[in-house]
Design an enzyme around this catalytic site. Structure first.
Site, short mmCIF file in Angstrom:
data_model
loop_
_atom_site.label_atom_id
_atom_site.label_comp_id
_atom_site.label_asym_id
_atom_site.label_seq_id
_atom_site.Cartn_x
_atom_site.Cartn_y
_atom_site.Cartn_z
N LYS A 52 -0.41 2.24 2.35
CA LYS A 52 -1.36 3.43 2.67
C LYS A 52 -3.09 3.59 1.92
O LYS A 52 -3.49 4.41 3.08
CB LYS A 52 -0.10 4.61 1.33
CG LYS A 52 0.30 4.87 1.79
CD LYS A 52 1.43 5.53 0.60
CE LYS A 52 2.97 5.37 0.97
NZ LYS A 52 4.22 6.35 -0.59
N GLN A 96 3.13 6.68 -6.76
CA GLN A 96 4.11 6.11 -6.02
C GLN A 96 5.43 5.56 -6.83
O GLN A 96 5.48 5.57 -8.15
CB GLN A 96 3.91 4.90 -5.63
CG GLN A 96 4.88 3.24 -5.09
CD GLN A 96 5.25 4.02 -3.76
OE1 GLN A 96 4.12 4.47 -2.93
NE2 GLN A 96 5.85 3.99 -2.91
N ASP A 119 3.04 14.41 -0.93
CA ASP A 119 3.68 14.00 -1.32
C ASP A 119 4.70 15.04 -0.88
O ASP A 119 6.21 14.94 -0.40
CB ASP A 119 4.38 13.28 -2.20
CG ASP A 119 4.58 11.39 -2.20
OD1 ASP A 119 4.39 10.73 -0.67
OD2 ASP A 119 4.50 10.63 -2.97
N1 GUN Z 1 8.91 5.32 -2.91
C1 GUN Z 1 9.26 5.59 -1.96
N2 GUN Z 1 8.96 6.68 -0.46
C2 GUN Z 1 8.05 7.25 -0.99
C3 GUN Z 1 7.57 8.54 -0.55
O1 GUN Z 1 7.50 8.71 0.09
N3 GUN Z 1 6.07 8.69 -1.48
C4 GUN Z 1 6.07 8.34 -3.11
N4 GUN Z 1 4.99 8.73 -3.98
N5 GUN Z 1 6.96 6.70 -3.82
C5 GUN Z 1 7.69 6.65 -2.82
#
Ligand code: GUN
Length: 280
Positions: A52, A96, A119
């Site tokens: 990311k 996350q 998100d």
């Molecule tokens: N953990 C697994 N997929 C995601 C996601 O799309 N966003 C976040 N914040 N955590 C995750």
């Protein structure tokens, strides 16, 4: 012969479009900044968070990185989120998942300002999606829609079957397909006569989290199959929820794992960061 839906190429195309947009915004004096929070050192989360941050750098989005220890308390995390909510220069906040067990995930997601919830996990954004109002949309299902659209696959009027009902993928996926005028059925672990339903699907989205669960017996000849799953098999090779080798010859289009849905999640996160600033 089936069409292989190339998520790597499509996500690159989206990132390049965003890069151009961000350059233009910069000439107008607008900077975009995403705060990325990781608690603990789950190796998979580490890889995702790194990717990311790399995508941010590529597109020209500033990323602020918060790597907190495993023993971080809920209060400490809430305090950080409160500070980031109040910071005008921070446009997006990403925590996350998963979080360590002492932290209540729902409480954390609720604490993020919905206007910074890139998100799309906050109930306000989930609610907006379900009633067709603008708001942030969960990145993975939004990526699936982009894969379909950019591969020339029409959704309107199609029988769409979603396997899985998670808050992050299955439920928002159903809402998005509905928004595109698909006829949507959601199946889950308690669904009866599962194959009868999946064999009706013109578009089948597998997001149930079971390696190679979907074999050819679940597929209508010529269906489009989107595989959201990602697992490591006994040989440490990546595989999805779909048995690709067996299923692909029966489809008109299918996503591979890796290189299908996976890269789209980050592309759509970047899209959300840029869109949020453009719309504010
Ligand atoms: N953990 C697994 N997929 C995601 C996601 O799309 N966003 C976040 N914040 N955590 C995750």
């Amino acid at each position: 012969m089936y069409q292989l839906i190339d998520g790597k190429a499509i996500s690159q195309q989206i990132k390049d479009e965003l890069k151009e947009k961000v350059e233009k915004l910069k000439t107008q004096g607008t900077e975009i900044c995403l705060a990325v929070i990781q608690v603990g050192n789950d190796p998979a989360s580490g890889v995702y968070v790194n990717n990311k941050k790399k995508a941010c750098a590529y597109i020209g989005i500033q990323s602020l990185s918060y790597e907190l220890p495993e023993e971080t308390t809920e209060e400490e995390l809430l305090k950080l989120i409160g500070e980031l909510n109040a910071k005008e220069e921070v446009n997006g906040i990403l925590v996350q998942l998963p979080l360590p067990k002492q932290i209540n995930e729902e409480k954390i997601l609720l604490a993020i300002d919905p206007a910074k919830d890139v998100d799309g996990f906050h109930p306000a954004n989930v609610g907006n999606l379900s009633i067709g109002r603008p708001g942030y949309v969960s990145c993975t299902p939004a990526g699936v829609i982009q894969l379909l659209k950019r591969s020339g696959i029409e959704i309107e009027g199609k029988e769409c079957v979603v396997l899985g009902r998670s808050n992050i993928v299955g439920k928002p996926m159903a809402m998005l397909l509905l928004r595109e005028n698909g006829t949507v059925t959601v199946c889950h672990s308690r669904t009866k006569n599962l194959k009868e339903i999946t064999k009706r699907a013109d578009i089948l989205v597998a997001a149930l989290g079971k390696p190679k669960f979907v074999d050819a017996s679940y597929i209508k000849e010529g269906a489009v199959v989107i595989d959201v799953g990602i697992h490591r098999n006994e040989n440490n090779k990546l595989c999805g929820d779909v048995d690709f080798e067996e299923v692909a010859p029966h489809t008109s289009a299918i996503t591979p794992v890796p290189g299908g849905v996976g890269p789209m999640t980050i592309a759509m996160l970047m899209h959300n960061c840029v869109e949020g600033v453009e719309n504010s």
